[in-house]
Design a protein around this motif. Structure first.
Motif, mmCIF file in Angstrom:
data_model
loop_
_atom_site.group_PDB
_atom_site.id
_atom_site.type_symbol
_atom_site.label_atom_id
_atom_site.label_comp_id
_atom_site.label_asym_id
_atom_site.label_seq_id
_atom_site.Cartn_x
_atom_site.Cartn_y
_atom_site.Cartn_z
ATOM 1 N N ASP A 152 46.205 38.000 52.591
ATOM 2 C CA ASP A 152 47.522 37.420 52.330
ATOM 3 C C ASP A 152 48.271 37.325 53.657
ATOM 4 O O ASP A 152 48.023 38.097 54.577
ATOM 5 N N ASP A 169 47.660 33.244 50.090
ATOM 6 C CA ASP A 169 46.667 34.205 49.618
ATOM 7 C C ASP A 169 45.305 33.548 49.797
ATOM 8 O O ASP A 169 44.910 32.696 49.000
ATOM 9 N N ASP A 284 49.057 37.544 43.899
ATOM 10 C CA ASP A 284 48.577 38.149 42.655
ATOM 11 C C ASP A 284 48.051 39.571 42.842
ATOM 12 O O ASP A 284 47.519 40.159 41.901
ATOM 13 N N GLY A 285 48.258 40.144 44.038
ATOM 14 C CA GLY A 285 48.005 41.580 44.210
ATOM 15 C C GLY A 285 49.116 42.430 43.610
ATOM 16 O O GLY A 285 49.042 43.650 43.585
ATOM 17 N N ASP A 319 43.686 44.560 45.346
ATOM 18 C CA ASP A 319 43.674 43.264 46.031
ATOM 19 C C ASP A 319 44.683 43.341 47.172
ATOM 20 O O ASP A 319 45.554 44.207 47.178
ATOM 21 N N ASP A 320 44.557 42.431 48.137
ATOM 22 C CA ASP A 320 45.645 42.264 49.100
ATOM 23 C C ASP A 320 46.919 41.962 48.319
ATOM 24 O O ASP A 320 46.859 41.399 47.219
HETATM 25 MN MN LIG Z 1 44.954 37.781 45.740
#
Ligand SMILES: [Mn+2]
Length: 332
Positions: A152, A169, A284-285, A319-320
């Motif tokens: 990201d 992202d 979306d992390g 996730d990032d």
């Molecule tokens: Mn992501």
């Protein structure tokens, strides 16, 4: 980007937090005396997270205003913020320990807390003057476990009264995801006045961006008082307008940088932007299962505090993750 977020739950993490903050402060060319203050603050904040919050996150962020340390947790919260600040007040066994010294060590200090939900503390060392007025940015950037770079990324650029902010992202994790994000960000840096549609088209046609990314663009026209938003893929963007108006700014589906969207038009939502406005954007992390109405009083705080709070409450940790909190007005 040197920004990062360290999970802090064990005593061993306190030293790591101190080392990380010291390295970033040195990278910002802060004088030795300030580097020492940043290091000491990181130790205090991390110690609080370990002892009283049952763990949390320590973010080190460099932005247009300076260096931010942000401690954020979903622990028990502070009983009384002002009492916690007072010297001599018995804070033994409570989250407030050390916050008085953090306030003295930093140029700017902010705290938001909710009983039973958590606490976010901001310590900032101011460097330079803002390049523009009317758009304030707080950010936190988390790198997925096991990776050394975040996929990201974001940047903010300005030209002739226009401020353009991009959040990306890159698909997947690691260096290739970071490369895809950097490619997208590079187009914004190269054309800071470009319309969101033109910028997205340039990203789509970029042969270097092999992996692709989801992208959200927010462009502020400070003289007109407008925000133009364009997004591709699942980046969450929520706008708080005047009089408590709330709106989720919806992106079109897809990925930029892989020529997959050829022929598909991007959206371009134009909204008023004023001193009361906020735009929260995250990848979306971070779970999108929140509403600004969940946290009364939060949006009276520094944008960095807001970004840290959203991260601390809703990070997925696998996730990032990047959160940008963007506020209108001049700020304190
Ligand atoms: Mn992501």
């Amino acid at each position: 980007m040197t920004d990062s977020v360290l999970p802090v739950s064990e005593p061993v993490h306190v030293g790591q937090a101190r080392s990380l903050a010291t390295a970033v402060a040195r990278g910002q060319d802060l004088p030795d005396e300030l580097v020492d203050r940043v290091a000491l603050t990181a130790s205090e904040l991390a110690t609080n997270l370990v002892k009283y919050a049952r763990g949390g996150l320590l973010a080190v962020s460099t932005g247009p205003l300076g260096l931010d340390l942000i401690a954020t947790d979903s622990g028990p919260g502070l009983r009384d913020v002002e009492d916690s600040m007072r010297d001599g007040f018995s804070t033994a066994g409570s989250m407030g320990a050390g916050l008085g010294s953090v306030r003295r060590l930093a140029d700017r200090f902010d705290v938001f807390t909710r009983r039973g939900e958590g606490t976010t503390v901001l310590a900032r060392w101011v460097r330079g003057t803002p390049q523009w007025r009317g758009v304030r940015i707080g950010s936190v950037l988390f790198t997925a476990p096991g990776e050394t770079v975040s996929g990201d990324g974001w940047t903010a650029v300005t030209a002739e009264g226009i401020v353009t902010i991009v959040l990306t992202d890159g698909l997947g994790h690691g260096p290739l995801a970071a490369e895809a994000s950097e490619a997208a960000i590079g187009h914004v840096a190269a054309d800071p006045r470009g319309s969101p549609a033109a910028l997205l088209a340039a990203m789509d046609d970029d042969p270097a961006a092999a992996r692709g990314a989801t992208v959200a663009l927010a462009q502020f026209d400070l003289a007109r008082g407008t925000l133009t938003f364009s997004g591709v893929g699942n980046i969450t963007a929520r706008l708080l307008g005047e009089g408590g108006a709330r709106e989720t700014l919806v992106s079109v589906p897809g990925i930029v940088g892989r020529r997959q969207r050829r022929g598909r038009r991007a959206n371009a939502l134009v909204r008023p932007w004023s001193a009361e406005s906020w735009l929260i954007m995250h990848t979306d992390g971070v779970s999108e299962r929140w509403a600004s109405s969940d946290w009364p009083g939060l949006f009276e705080h520094d944008p960095a505090t807001v970004a840290g709070w959203v991260l601390g409450q809703h990070i997925r940790l696998r996730d990032d993750a990047c959160v940008l909190a963007i506020a209108g007005g001049e700020g304190p």
